[in-house]
Design an enzyme around this catalytic site. Structure first.
Site, PDB file in Angstrom:
ATOM      1  N   PHE A 132       0.847  -1.196   0.000  1.00 13.46           N
ATOM      2  CA  PHE A 132       0.000   0.000   0.000  1.00 13.46           C
ATOM      3  C   PHE A 132       0.888   1.254   0.000  1.00 13.46           C
ATOM      4  O   PHE A 132       1.916   1.288   0.683  1.00 13.46           O
ATOM      5  CB  PHE A 132      -0.903  -0.033   1.244  1.00 13.46           C
ATOM      6  N   ASP A 209       1.765  -4.778   8.630  1.00 10.28           N
ATOM      7  CA  ASP A 209       0.559  -3.964   8.476  1.00 10.28           C
ATOM      8  C   ASP A 209      -0.610  -4.939   8.326  1.00 10.28           C
ATOM      9  O   ASP A 209      -0.649  -5.746   7.386  1.00 10.28           O
ATOM     10  CB  ASP A 209       0.696  -3.063   7.236  1.00 10.28           C
ATOM     11  N   TYR A 234     -11.276   0.836  10.416  1.00  9.22           N
ATOM     12  CA  TYR A 234     -12.484   1.262   9.686  1.00  9.22           C
ATOM     13  C   TYR A 234     -12.903   0.290   8.587  1.00  9.22           C
ATOM     14  O   TYR A 234     -13.933   0.486   7.961  1.00  9.22           O
ATOM     15  CB  TYR A 234     -12.318   2.676   9.101  1.00  9.22           C
ATOM     16  N   LYS A 235     -12.089  -0.762   8.350  1.00  8.46           N
ATOM     17  CA  LYS A 235     -12.468  -1.732   7.309  1.00  8.46           C
ATOM     18  C   LYS A 235     -13.341  -2.823   7.940  1.00  8.46           C
ATOM     19  O   LYS A 235     -14.479  -2.559   8.304  1.00  8.46           O
ATOM     20  CB  LYS A 235     -11.215  -2.306   6.662  1.00  8.46           C
ATOM     21  N   ARG A 384     -12.236  -4.441  -6.784  1.00  9.48           N
ATOM     22  CA  ARG A 384     -12.183  -5.288  -5.581  1.00  9.48           C
ATOM     23  C   ARG A 384     -13.602  -5.569  -5.104  1.00  9.48           C
ATOM     24  O   ARG A 384     -14.384  -4.637  -4.884  1.00  9.48           O
ATOM     25  CB  ARG A 384     -11.413  -4.588  -4.455  1.00  9.48           C
TER      26      ARG A 384
HETATM   27  C1  LIG Z   1      -2.508  -1.717   3.980  1.00  4.84           C
HETATM   28  C2  LIG Z   1      -2.960  -0.355   4.379  1.00  4.84           C
HETATM   29  N1  LIG Z   1      -2.204   0.395   5.198  1.00  4.84           N
HETATM   30  C3  LIG Z   1      -2.595   1.631   5.579  1.00  4.84           C
HETATM   31  C4  LIG Z   1      -3.787   2.168   5.125  1.00  4.84           C
HETATM   32  C5  LIG Z   1      -4.244   3.540   5.466  1.00  4.84           C
HETATM   33  O1  LIG Z   1      -3.590   4.154   6.492  1.00  4.84           O
HETATM   34  P1  LIG Z   1      -4.277   5.421   7.176  1.00  4.84           P
HETATM   35  O2  LIG Z   1      -5.433   4.931   7.974  1.00  4.84           O
HETATM   36  O3  LIG Z   1      -3.201   6.028   7.968  1.00  4.84           O
HETATM   37  O4  LIG Z   1      -4.772   6.316   6.082  1.00  4.84           O
HETATM   38  C6  LIG Z   1      -4.602   1.418   4.277  1.00  4.84           C
HETATM   39  C7  LIG Z   1      -5.865   2.007   3.805  1.00  4.84           C
HETATM   40  O5  LIG Z   1      -6.605   1.499   3.028  1.00  4.84           O
HETATM   41  C8  LIG Z   1      -4.172   0.141   3.891  1.00  4.84           C
HETATM   42  O6  LIG Z   1      -4.929  -0.589   3.065  1.00  4.84           O
END
Ligand SMILES: Cc1ncc(COP(=O)(O)O)c(C=O)c1O
Length: 424
Positions: A132, A209, A234-235, A384
């Site tokens: 990402f 992550d 939030y997912k 997706r």
């Molecule tokens: C793998 C991954 N890391 C980080 C994030 C986003 O990070 P943040 O919440 O700091 O915007 C996402 C968002 O979709 C993601 O898919």
């Protein structure tokens, strides 16, 4: 529930039967779903609102109005209390190792920087070119700031990280290996235990992550050798737009690591208001400033359905949903020019399925505007489809594939406005 035994082209009544047999079917009723006829397949980007979350947020707002500053006597420890619940329910981690705080990006920066500082003789960070963007950018920035080298794996865009390529990239000069457990575009899932072990063999720290894993696939951070981890809520965890993220730091490492943001919420005896930064010896040293209380309340409420359903049962349903989706892709969509952009092997896949098509953006817009199916799009050409096992049904998957097939057959997708939108 498993679609095993279904014919190669499952019918809608096959999907209905799977729903009827689904032991988790009732969990859909926990969520506010009034978009009758629309099929939401984007819980992997922004989860749905549950009735409990709405009620808890309303209570929290009332409490703010009623208790005012007195509320902080309870709120100030929420980051670690909610962290412990998340650890036990979703992350496979013991207490005292998780805090819910800041954003994923900020937590990644804090932990990656702390890891680099803890390996002073080493100057290489290993990441993944397919990761990402925020992960790559944070590592790029840290490498630039610390004069380190960022070594990016050339992973397969569909199948994900290759263990041999990783083994070749990690050496005695590597301070940190930082990877997503589940790839955001393809849903390729890394083998956490094997990858962590590989990093440790060379003396590097391992940072994961978990944004596309937590609440989707079973995690065993303590057993699988993760040193550090971050992720969003939030997912699949359904805590709402911009809800706070979490960080995990293994017990044994907490005292050795010092994060770069020296804020008062990390300070020992915080309200002594003393001179000089002297951080807490535990997970609190990874906090920085005042916690987002309303967001923390939503995270706490979001954990509840997972505590009830159990992550293993949700994972079994998730695998059945994605298997059905892939069967329908093969039967209907592949002959119409689509390609599977997620691993076919269920052992390498997480909870969403990506479908590639050279007109992917137009198809995604047509699904939303003309067919009432809500997926999302990731450049360059991938749609997706993310069924969330807490509230998505097998008929949702069947209907979504059927509507996509019809758009492709009719060519109607070619008539939508394909202009770029700020968010895809
Ligand atoms: C793998 C991954 N890391 C980080 C994030 C986003 O990070 P943040 O919440 O700091 O915007 C996402 C968002 O979709 C993601 O898919």
């Amino acid at each position: 529930v498993s679609p095993i035994g279904l014919t190669t082209e499952p019918s809608r009544s096959d999907a209905e039967e799977l729903d009827a047999l689904d032991p988790l079917g009732a969990s859909r009723d926990l969520f506010e779903i009034d978009d009758v006829g629309a099929i939401y397949l984007d819980g992997n980007s922004l989860g749905r609102l549950s009735q409990l979350t709405r009620a808890r947020l309303a209570d929290a707002v009332d409490e703010w109005g009623r208790r005012l500053i007195e509320g902080w006597q309870d709120w100030y420890r929420l980051a670690v209390h909610v962290g412990d619940r998340l650890a036990a329910t979703v992350l496979g981690a013991g207490p005292g190792q998780v805090a819910v705080t800041d954003s994923t990006t900020v937590n990644l920066y804090k932990l990656a920087d702390a890891a680099l500082a803890a390996r002073p003789g080493r100057r290489v960070i290993v990441g993944d070119r397919e990761d990402f963007p925020t992960d790559r950018y944070v590592l790029e920035g840290l490498a630039a700031a610390r004069g380190a080298a960022l070594r990016l794996l050339e992973s397969d865009p569909v199948e994900g990280i290759d263990l041999d390529a990783l083994a070749a990239a990690v050496d005695r000069d590597t301070a940190l290996v930082c990877l997503s457990h589940v790839n955001y575009r393809s849903a390729a899932r890394a083998e956490m235990a094997a990858v962590s072990e590989l990093a440790h063999r060379k003396g590097a720290l391992m940072l994961w992550d978990l944004s596309h894993s937590a609440g989707a696939v079973p995690l065993h951070l303590d057993d699988d050798g993760a040193d550090l981890a971050v992720g969003c809520t939030y997912k699949y965890l359904n805590a709402g737009p911009g809800s706070p993220a979490y960080l995990y730091v293994r017990h044994e490492l907490q005292r050795q690591l010092r994060q770069p943001i020296w804020g008062w919420f990390g300070q020992r005896d915080q309200f002594a208001m003393g001179q000089g930064y002297d951080p807490e010896p535990d997970i609190r040293r990874f906090l920085a400033g005042t916690p987002a209380v309303l967001g923390l309340v939503a995270v706490d409420a979001g954990i509840e359905p997972f505590a009830q359903a159990g992550i293993d049962r949700l994972w079994a349903k998730s695998q059945a949903l994605t298997s059905l989706l892939i069967q329908l892709h093969d039967a209907w969509l592949a002959p119409l020019g689509c390609r599977l952009a997620s691993p076919r092997d269920p052992g390498r896949r997480a909870a969403h399925v990506s479908i590639g098509h050279h007109e992917g953006w137009r198809l995604c817009r047509a699904l939303i505007e003309r067919a009432g199916v809500i997926p999302d799009f990731r450049a360059p050409d991938v749609i997706r489809l993310g069924p969330a096992p807490l509230y998505s049904r097998f008929v949702d998957v069947w209907d979504a594939c059927d509507r996509l097939r019809r758009l492709l057959q009719s060519g109607e997708y070619l008539t939508v406005d394909a202009s770029r939108r700020p968010v895809t």
